[in-house]
Design a protein around this motif. Structure first.
Motif, PDB file in Angstrom:
ATOM      1  N   ILE A 139      -5.677   6.481  -5.990  1.00  0.00           N
ATOM      2  CA  ILE A 139      -6.747   5.821  -5.219  1.00  0.00           C
ATOM      3  C   ILE A 139      -6.953   4.396  -5.725  1.00  0.00           C
ATOM      4  O   ILE A 139      -7.073   3.440  -4.940  1.00  0.00           O
ATOM      5  CB  ILE A 139      -8.053   6.631  -5.306  1.00  0.00           C
ATOM      6  N   LYS A 140      -6.995   4.235  -7.040  1.00  0.00           N
ATOM      7  CA  LYS A 140      -7.142   2.887  -7.598  1.00  0.00           C
ATOM      8  C   LYS A 140      -5.963   2.009  -7.209  1.00  0.00           C
ATOM      9  O   LYS A 140      -6.139   0.831  -6.858  1.00  0.00           O
ATOM     10  CB  LYS A 140      -7.257   2.955  -9.122  1.00  0.00           C
ATOM     11  N   THR A 141      -4.773   2.568  -7.247  1.00  0.00           N
ATOM     12  CA  THR A 141      -3.585   1.790  -6.914  1.00  0.00           C
ATOM     13  C   THR A 141      -3.621   1.308  -5.477  1.00  0.00           C
ATOM     14  O   THR A 141      -3.234   0.165  -5.186  1.00  0.00           O
ATOM     15  CB  THR A 141      -2.325   2.643  -7.150  1.00  0.00           C
ATOM     16  N   LEU A 142      -4.077   2.152  -4.551  1.00  0.00           N
ATOM     17  CA  LEU A 142      -4.156   1.755  -3.145  1.00  0.00           C
ATOM     18  C   LEU A 142      -5.106   0.573  -2.958  1.00  0.00           C
ATOM     19  O   LEU A 142      -4.803  -0.375  -2.223  1.00  0.00           O
ATOM     20  CB  LEU A 142      -4.613   2.941  -2.289  1.00  0.00           C
ATOM     21  N   VAL A 143      -6.247   0.619  -3.636  1.00  0.00           N
ATOM     22  CA  VAL A 143      -7.210  -0.492  -3.543  1.00  0.00           C
ATOM     23  C   VAL A 143      -6.617  -1.751  -4.167  1.00  0.00           C
ATOM     24  O   VAL A 143      -6.701  -2.850  -3.596  1.00  0.00           O
ATOM     25  CB  VAL A 143      -8.537  -0.115  -4.232  1.00  0.00           C
ATOM     26  N   PHE A 144      -6.002  -1.612  -5.333  1.00  0.00           N
ATOM     27  CA  PHE A 144      -5.413  -2.770  -5.999  1.00  0.00           C
ATOM     28  C   PHE A 144      -4.267  -3.364  -5.172  1.00  0.00           C
ATOM     29  O   PHE A 144      -4.113  -4.584  -5.092  1.00  0.00           O
ATOM     30  CB  PHE A 144      -4.898  -2.377  -7.381  1.00  0.00           C
ATOM     31  N   ALA A 145      -3.465  -2.501  -4.552  1.00  0.00           N
ATOM     32  CA  ALA A 145      -2.351  -2.985  -3.730  1.00  0.00           C
ATOM     33  C   ALA A 145      -2.865  -3.794  -2.544  1.00  0.00           C
ATOM     34  O   ALA A 145      -2.282  -4.829  -2.179  1.00  0.00           O
ATOM     35  CB  ALA A 145      -1.514  -1.802  -3.238  1.00  0.00           C
ATOM     36  N   PHE A 146      -3.953  -3.330  -1.947  1.00  0.00           N
ATOM     37  CA  PHE A 146      -4.549  -4.078  -0.831  1.00  0.00           C
ATOM     38  C   PHE A 146      -5.017  -5.455  -1.293  1.00  0.00           C
ATOM     39  O   PHE A 146      -4.803  -6.466  -0.597  1.00  0.00           O
ATOM     40  CB  PHE A 146      -5.715  -3.281  -0.243  1.00  0.00           C
ATOM     41  N   LEU A 147      -5.638  -5.522  -2.448  1.00  0.00           N
ATOM     42  CA  LEU A 147      -6.094  -6.809  -2.978  1.00  0.00           C
ATOM     43  C   LEU A 147      -4.914  -7.718  -3.310  1.00  0.00           C
ATOM     44  O   LEU A 147      -4.962  -8.927  -3.046  1.00  0.00           O
ATOM     45  CB  LEU A 147      -6.949  -6.584  -4.235  1.00  0.00           C
ATOM     46  N   ILE A 148      -3.859  -7.149  -3.886  1.00  0.00           N
ATOM     47  CA  ILE A 148      -2.682  -7.943  -4.248  1.00  0.00           C
ATOM     48  C   ILE A 148      -2.035  -8.560  -3.017  1.00  0.00           C
ATOM     49  O   ILE A 148      -1.486  -9.667  -3.072  1.00  0.00           O
ATOM     50  CB  ILE A 148      -1.672  -7.063  -5.018  1.00  0.00           C
ATOM     51  N   ALA A 149      -2.092  -7.865  -1.876  1.00  0.00           N
ATOM     52  CA  ALA A 149      -1.478  -8.386  -0.654  1.00  0.00           C
ATOM     53  C   ALA A 149      -2.369  -9.375   0.076  1.00  0.00           C
ATOM     54  O   ALA A 149      -1.868 -10.359   0.638  1.00  0.00           O
ATOM     55  CB  ALA A 149      -1.110  -7.226   0.272  1.00  0.00           C
ATOM     56  N   VAL A 207       0.827  -1.210   0.000  1.00  0.00           N
ATOM     57  CA  VAL A 207       0.000   0.000   0.000  1.00  0.00           C
ATOM     58  C   VAL A 207       0.861   1.259   0.000  1.00  0.00           C
ATOM     59  O   VAL A 207       0.517   2.260  -0.633  1.00  0.00           O
ATOM     60  CB  VAL A 207      -0.966  -0.017   1.203  1.00  0.00           C
ATOM     61  N   PHE A 208       1.988   1.237   0.678  1.00  0.00           N
ATOM     62  CA  PHE A 208       2.832   2.431   0.752  1.00  0.00           C
ATOM     63  C   PHE A 208       3.799   2.544  -0.427  1.00  0.00           C
ATOM     64  O   PHE A 208       4.166   3.653  -0.817  1.00  0.00           O
ATOM     65  CB  PHE A 208       3.623   2.445   2.069  1.00  0.00           C
TER      66      PHE A 208
END
Length: 246
Positions: free
Chosen positions: A191-201, A140-141
């Protein structure tokens, strides 16, 4: 187990993940390790693909503009919008879902089938918090910085394509890049990247943590985790686009 059962189990897992870490020093070391494994080691493939895809988008746009009344600066404008809105946040996240997701599932799944997770639980350690939360924080970061870099390299790749091919003028391209710049589009992509990063993790962690069987089961879980992560990224992309741009 049905889909609703998996959804409930996934959210129950998240409840355990976000409990307070037990050991600060060990937790910080885990975050640094995950930043290297999930972030820094993904720089190369993202930089390479971003640069050349940006060039391809610019060349395809230029080759499809046959009407002489259409201004050439639209090549740069279309490349900029395509890279910022979709390619960098969505396509790069799908690439990361394949690379990072399989790694997360296989690493956690191997710990499960070799009973290392059971050993953590016996020692009184919250294994979900210990294994998954550092991955969430690292992705996320770090991934927003990775996506911003992908935006820059994609636009740069389009400019280099114009210089090397001679199909369009790099001056017209730069004019199009500067045309009608909207800072909210960067915010939208982040914003999209933060959501996608959470899903990827989290989605690959779920498949790896609850895997049952041996090494074959870990391989199947890795495949399933990548497929479901990509599906969820595409669905989330649709709803986020509808909410943020309409």
């Amino acid at each position: 187990m049905g889909y609703l059962g998996h959804i409930g189990k996934y959210f129950m897992m998240l409840g355990q993940v976000f409990k307070r870490p037990q050991r600060g020093r060990v937790f910080r070391e885990a975050i640094v390790r995950e930043l290297d494994e999930l972030g820094l080691k993904s720089l190369g493939i993202i930089m390479f693909i971003s640069f050349f895809i940006g060039g391809v988008i610019a060349l395809q746009t230029a080759l499809n503009i046959e009407n002489p009344f259409i201004p050439k600066y639209l090549i740069g404008f279309a490349t900029k919008r395509s890279v910022i809105l979709e390619f960098a946040p969505t396509f790069c996240s799908i690439i990361l879902a394949g690379k990072v997701g399989s790694y997360i599932t296989s690493s956690i799944g191997t710990m499960r089938v070799t009973e290392q997770i059971d050993a953590l639980e016996v020692m009184g350690i919250n294994s979900l918090n210990h294994l998954v939360l550092p991955k969430i924080i690292a992705t996320v970061f770090f991934y927003p910085f990775l996506i911003v870099l992908a935006m820059f390299l994609g636009i740069l790749g389009g400019w280099v394509a114009g210089v090397t091919s001679g199909i369009f003028s790099y001056i017209d391209y730069l004019q199009g890049v500067q045309l009608e710049f909207d800072p909210f589009l960067i915010t939208y992509a982040i914003i999209k990247t933060l959501v996608f990063a959470f899903l990827i993790a989290t989605v690959p962690s779920y498949h790896g943590y609850y895997v049952k069987g041996g090494s074959i089961a870990v391989g199947k879980a890795s495949t399933q985790s990548v497929v479901w992560t990509i599906i969820l990224i595409v669905i989330a992309n649709y709803f986020l686009t509808q909410m943020l741009l309409t």
